[in-house]
Scaffold this active site. Structure first.
Site, PDB file in Angstrom:
ATOM      1  N   SER A   1       0.945  -1.285   0.168  1.00 59.43           N
ATOM      2  CA  SER A   1      -0.107   0.316  -0.076  1.00 59.43           C
ATOM      3  C   SER A   1       0.693   1.419  -0.122  1.00 59.43           C
ATOM      4  O   SER A   1       0.566   2.357  -0.265  1.00 59.43           O
ATOM      5  CB  SER A   1      -1.007   0.174   0.829  1.00 59.43           C
ATOM      6  OG  SER A   1      -0.593   0.104   2.705  1.00 59.43           O
TER       7      SER A   1
ATOM      8  N   HIS B   1     -36.401  27.210 -14.195  1.00 62.41           N
ATOM      9  CA  HIS B   1     -35.687  26.477 -15.574  1.00 62.41           C
ATOM     10  C   HIS B   1     -35.425  26.709 -16.640  1.00 62.41           C
ATOM     11  O   HIS B   1     -35.501  26.873 -17.581  1.00 62.41           O
ATOM     12  CB  HIS B   1     -37.420  26.235 -15.482  1.00 62.41           C
ATOM     13  CG  HIS B   1     -38.761  26.207 -14.420  1.00 62.41           C
ATOM     14  ND1 HIS B   1     -39.186  24.835 -14.570  1.00 62.41           N
ATOM     15  CD2 HIS B   1     -39.763  26.914 -13.562  1.00 62.41           C
ATOM     16  CE1 HIS B   1     -39.635  24.596 -13.657  1.00 62.41           C
ATOM     17  NE2 HIS B   1     -40.061  26.198 -12.894  1.00 62.41           N
TER      18      HIS B   1
ATOM     19  N   SER C   1      -8.484  25.501 -28.719  1.00 61.84           N
ATOM     20  CA  SER C   1      -8.684  24.521 -29.953  1.00 61.84           C
ATOM     21  C   SER C   1      -6.972  24.221 -30.534  1.00 61.84           C
ATOM     22  O   SER C   1      -6.965  25.197 -30.933  1.00 61.84           O
ATOM     23  CB  SER C   1      -9.771  24.153 -30.538  1.00 61.84           C
ATOM     24  OG  SER C   1      -9.593  23.969 -31.751  1.00 61.84           O
TER      25      SER C   1
ATOM     26  N   LYS D   1     -10.959  29.753 -31.480  1.00 58.74           N
ATOM     27  CA  LYS D   1     -11.754  29.700 -29.564  1.00 58.74           C
ATOM     28  C   LYS D   1     -10.758  29.809 -28.600  1.00 58.74           C
ATOM     29  O   LYS D   1      -9.478  30.153 -28.822  1.00 58.74           O
ATOM     30  CB  LYS D   1     -11.723  27.808 -30.072  1.00 58.74           C
ATOM     31  CG  LYS D   1     -12.651  26.964 -30.588  1.00 58.74           C
ATOM     32  CD  LYS D   1     -14.200  27.005 -30.284  1.00 58.74           C
ATOM     33  CE  LYS D   1     -14.716  27.076 -29.449  1.00 58.74           C
ATOM     34  NZ  LYS D   1     -14.966  25.165 -29.018  1.00 58.74           N
TER      35      LYS D   1
ATOM     36  N   ASN E   1     -11.973  28.191 -24.597  1.00 56.40           N
ATOM     37  CA  ASN E   1     -12.695  27.677 -24.200  1.00 56.40           C
ATOM     38  C   ASN E   1     -12.596  27.482 -22.395  1.00 56.40           C
ATOM     39  O   ASN E   1     -11.832  27.616 -21.954  1.00 56.40           O
ATOM     40  CB  ASN E   1     -12.344  25.689 -24.302  1.00 56.40           C
ATOM     41  CG  ASN E   1     -12.764  25.644 -26.210  1.00 56.40           C
ATOM     42  OD1 ASN E   1     -12.849  26.429 -25.824  1.00 56.40           O
ATOM     43  ND2 ASN E   1     -11.833  24.834 -26.515  1.00 56.40           N
TER      44      ASN E   1
ATOM     45  N   GLU F   1     -15.239  24.162 -16.842  1.00 53.49           N
ATOM     46  CA  GLU F   1     -15.973  22.889 -16.762  1.00 53.49           C
ATOM     47  C   GLU F   1     -15.097  21.862 -16.662  1.00 53.49           C
ATOM     48  O   GLU F   1     -16.199  20.878 -15.938  1.00 53.49           O
ATOM     49  CB  GLU F   1     -15.220  22.680 -18.425  1.00 53.49           C
ATOM     50  CG  GLU F   1     -15.862  22.945 -19.596  1.00 53.49           C
ATOM     51  CD  GLU F   1     -15.311  23.118 -20.994  1.00 53.49           C
ATOM     52  OE1 GLU F   1     -14.108  23.388 -21.016  1.00 53.49           O
ATOM     53  OE2 GLU F   1     -16.363  22.301 -21.810  1.00 53.49           O
TER      54      GLU F   1
ATOM     55  N   LYS G   1      -7.988   4.925   1.826  1.00 51.46           N
ATOM     56  CA  LYS G   1      -6.582   6.182   1.967  1.00 51.46           C
ATOM     57  C   LYS G   1      -6.969   6.199   0.026  1.00 51.46           C
ATOM     58  O   LYS G   1      -6.746   7.248  -0.314  1.00 51.46           O
ATOM     59  CB  LYS G   1      -5.473   5.577   1.601  1.00 51.46           C
ATOM     60  CG  LYS G   1      -5.275   5.559   3.685  1.00 51.46           C
ATOM     61  CD  LYS G   1      -3.695   4.968   3.923  1.00 51.46           C
ATOM     62  CE  LYS G   1      -4.034   3.824   4.192  1.00 51.46           C
ATOM     63  NZ  LYS G   1      -5.128   2.891   4.869  1.00 51.46           N
TER      64      LYS G   1
HETATM   65  N1  ARG Z   1      -1.186  -0.672   6.050  1.00 48.35           N
HETATM   66  C1  ARG Z   1      -2.621  -1.262   6.190  1.00 48.35           C
HETATM   67  C2  ARG Z   1      -3.515   0.338   6.103  1.00 48.35           C
HETATM   68  O1  ARG Z   1      -3.424   0.841   5.812  1.00 48.35           O
HETATM   69  C3  ARG Z   1      -2.632  -0.888   7.642  1.00 48.35           C
HETATM   70  C4  ARG Z   1      -1.565  -2.724   7.951  1.00 48.35           C
HETATM   71  C5  ARG Z   1      -3.152  -3.207   8.216  1.00 48.35           C
HETATM   72  N2  ARG Z   1      -2.944  -4.489   9.089  1.00 48.35           N
HETATM   73  C6  ARG Z   1      -2.695  -5.390   9.012  1.00 48.35           C
HETATM   74  N3  ARG Z   1      -1.920  -6.812  10.271  1.00 48.35           N
HETATM   75  N4  ARG Z   1      -2.589  -5.926   7.743  1.00 48.35           N
HETATM   76  O2  ARG Z   1      -4.506   0.047   6.368  1.00 48.35           O
END
Ligand code: ARG
Length: 461
Positions: A23, A156, A277, A283, A285, A290, A325
């Site tokens: 992650s 409207h 454009s 143009k 824009n 937008e 996240k």
């Molecule tokens: N990286 C994980 C999160 O973002 C935290 C770890 C969570 N714990 C685990 N035993 N996998 O939530």
């Protein structure tokens, strides 16, 4: 945590799983809060007698060094680092040896991650709220210059009655005011400390959680360990606010796009916020407006995404929660990009007062005519019918509503008099909208004062 995976496994992880399970791309931005939270945790461990004074010093010094390495871009996460928490702890342990290896006592990544995210989000909210306050200031300033600039109000998307540009702009001020109230509530929700919940059930050590809370600027501790690690309500609060704000921006952006068209011609976009454009050389824009409009579906999808992750999720921590996240930071990034653009766009847009005034066609006086008849004692329903008839006759004869003779008017009702002719100046119609919150310049000036006071009362949260 010396780099080896875990004593539990004899086999290595499949590379494809390592890639999926990492992650780091989602949580690397939490490194500063991770270090901050770790320092507070280390102090609590020292307070509980788990760490010796020298070990605490080694950890504090080591974490500061890790922070400097990251800041300098000299830190490379290792393959074995699943997330920012493991990366920081691994590097700390490389630098400090045994002291670092004690840091994760009485802590789980489950309570650690959500502590880091709350710390981080609180700061994001403070930053974005300040940007919203500044944006309100721009709206207020631009409105103050246009209290008497008449334009049609639409229902409207048909011209309805006269209002002022100030009144129209101030509608957005109040939307942002409500968004800021929701943002303050989301910030408040960030102030509950999860750390100390452990993996799910609490700790075998009596860490002084209140002291950790104070150290990190939290105002209270989570009272239930299972809830503490499973709770993402604060993130939902933020995302719901972001989605609502996105909707407001999309309405403003959508209006600016319309207003910039040749058909409306109410505004000219600043070059700095306009696109060109690649084909049509003439143009200009309204790309910025937008993109304001287009942020709304992205932000509401982020809210929907997190609610989806949380749906039916058993207590307490599940890896699904890692995905919080993805949605949270996407919304943060979206707003961080958008806010300065909205600011610059609103500062730079030029209003075409002549076009706004010209759009106040003579029939906008119709409701004023009906109200004038009411002032003469005609019941409103009858006044509405009479005025509608007058409008139809004018349309059929190709005559403006204000150009009908008194004699003709009296054929419809004997109550008509010369006072009728004072109703047809847009400025006169504007002045008649004198109820509280109405478009009359005097009322809008009161509104601007109230708005200025609201802004001064909470410049940012
Ligand atoms: N990286 C994980 C999160 O973002 C935290 C770890 C969570 N714990 C685990 N035993 N996998 O939530």
């Amino acid at each position: 945590m010396t780099g080896a995976r875990s004593g539990r496994f004899s086999g290595a992880r499949a590379p494809a799983f390592v890639a999926l399970n990492s992650s780091l791309a989602l949580d690397w931005r939490l490194w500063a809060e991770d270090i901050e939270g770790s320092v507070a945790h280390a102090r609590a461990l020292r307070g509980a007698g788990v760490l010796a004074a020298a070990e605490l010093t080694a950890i504090e010094t080591g974490l500061a060094a890790v922070g400097r390495e990251i800041e300098a871009g000299a830190f490379t996460p290792a393959d074995a680092d699943e997330d920012v928490h493991m990366a920081v702890e691994r590097r700390l342990t490389e630098l400090t040896g045994e002291a670092g290896a004690k840091l994760h006592t009485a802590r789980s990544r489950n309570d650690q991650v959500v502590t880091d995210v709350r710390l981080h989000l609180r700061r994001v909210i403070e930053r974005q709220d300040a940007a919203l306050a500044a944006l309100q200031g721009v709206l207020l300033g631009r409105a103050a210059d246009h209290v008497e600039t008449v334009m049609p109000a639409y229902t409207h998307l048909q011209r309805a009655q006269v209002t002022s540009l100030a009144q129209h702009l101030m509608a957005y001020f109040w939307m942002l005011e409500r968004d800021r109230g929701r943002l303050a509530a989301a910030r408040e929700a960030c102030l509950e400390l999860p750390l100390g919940a452990g993996a799910a059930v609490g700790l075998d050590f009596d860490l002084k959680r209140e002291a950790v809370a104070t150290d990190l600027g939290f105002t209270r501790v989570a009272e239930n360990s299972l809830d503490a690690v499973a709770n993402r309500d604060f993130a939902v609060d933020y995302l719901a606010t972001a989605a609502q704000l996105g909707t407001h921006f999309s309405r403003l952006g959508g209006e600016l796009v319309l207003w910039a068209s040749a058909e409306f011609g109410f505004v000219a976009m600043p070059d700095a916020y306009s696109g060109s454009s690649s084909v049509m050389p003439q143009k200009k824009n309204p790309d910025a407006a937008e993109l304001m409009r287009a942020a709304a579906p992205r932000l509401s999808a982020d809210l929907g995404g997190l609610l989806g992750v949380l749906h039916g999720l058993p207590l307490a921590y599940n890896t699904d929660l890692r995905e919080d996240k993805r949605y949270l930071f996407d919304a943060v990034d979206c707003l961080d990009q958008l806010l300065p653009v909205v600011h610059g766009l609103l500062e730079g847009v030029t209003f075409d007062e002549a076009r706004l005034t010209a759009a106040c066609d003579p029939f906008l006086a119709a409701t004023d005519v009906a109200d004038y008849l009411v002032e003469k004692g005609v019941p409103f329903r009858e006044a509405h019918y009479l005025t509608g008839t007058l409008v139809r006759q004018c349309l059929e004869a190709g005559v403006a509503l204000g150009d009908v003779s008194v004699d003709q008017l009296r054929e419809l009702s004997p109550v008509f008099d010369d006072g009728y002719y004072a109703l047809h100046e847009p400025a006169a119609q504007l002045a008649r909208k004198r109820s509280r919150g109405g478009s009359a310049p005097a009322r809008v000036r009161e509104q601007l004062e109230l708005a200025g006071a609201a802004l001064a009362a909470h410049p940012c949260c």
